[in-house]
Scaffold this motif. Structure first.
Motif: not given
Length: 187
Positions: A42-44, A48-50, A169-172
């Motif tokens: 999935a692209p960012p 991806s959020i869905i 996002q968190g780990p990134k």
């Protein structure tokens, strides 16, 4: 603003649709393998959020109404910062359904919030034994290692979460911070 409204509508609609299949439940649900496969490519952004939202919805599903009610009560207690109450609810979920990964994961969160890192890691390990792809639990593990100043373990753990969910996002962000810092040697 228009983009945000569309994203919220998509997330809301996908959540409703996910509940239609709640006869299946938790980390053993047959819908998960395809979602994890799509998550990898999935692209960012919204897509991806869905996918992530659908996975979380499935992880939270449970066919036992008692478990569902306890999870809802625990969630409200957590939101209201009543951590002892939330801990008790999640412990009851685990007692009633010891193979339900999300009960363990949510109790790990409470242990983290109250500073019981070793107990949180223990609950995370149980979560991961039931659902090895649990990117939320893996990310939580990285946060604990960061709090304990175990920088190498934290970095490896955040990297592991990103192997499963490349757009998380968190780990990134945590990896960026760790990579920019001049980290002290671990004890």
């Amino acid at each position: 603003m228009k983009h945000r409204s569309l994203l919220l509508l998509i997330l809301f609609t996908s959540s409703i649709l996910s509940f239609e299949n709640s006869a299946k439940a938790d980390q053993k649900d047959g819908r998960l393998p395809a979602l994890f496969k799509r998550l990898l490519t999935a692209p960012p952004g919204p897509y991806s959020i869905i996918i992530e939202s659908k996975i979380w919805t499935i992880w939270l599903e449970n066919s036992d109404p008692k478990i569902t009610e306890l999870m809802a009560r625990a969630s409200r207690a957590t939101q209201n910062k009543k951590h002892t109450k939330a801990f008790d609810y999640y412990t009851e979920v685990i007692r009633l359904s010891p193979n339900y990964a999300e009960g363990w994961n949510k109790r790990a969160l409470i242990n983290y919030l109250i500073g019981n890192y070793d107990k949180s890691l223990s609950d995370i390990n149980r979560t991961l034994s039931l659902e090895p792809r649990h990117f939320g639990a893996i990310s939580g593990q990285g946060l604990i290692y960061s709090a304990q100043k175990k920088w190498t373990l934290a970095k490896k753990t955040f990297e592991k979460a990103l192997i499963i969910h490349p757009n998380m996002q968190g780990p990134k962000l945590n990896l960026e911070i760790l990579n920019r810092q001049n980290l002290e040697e671990e004890i």
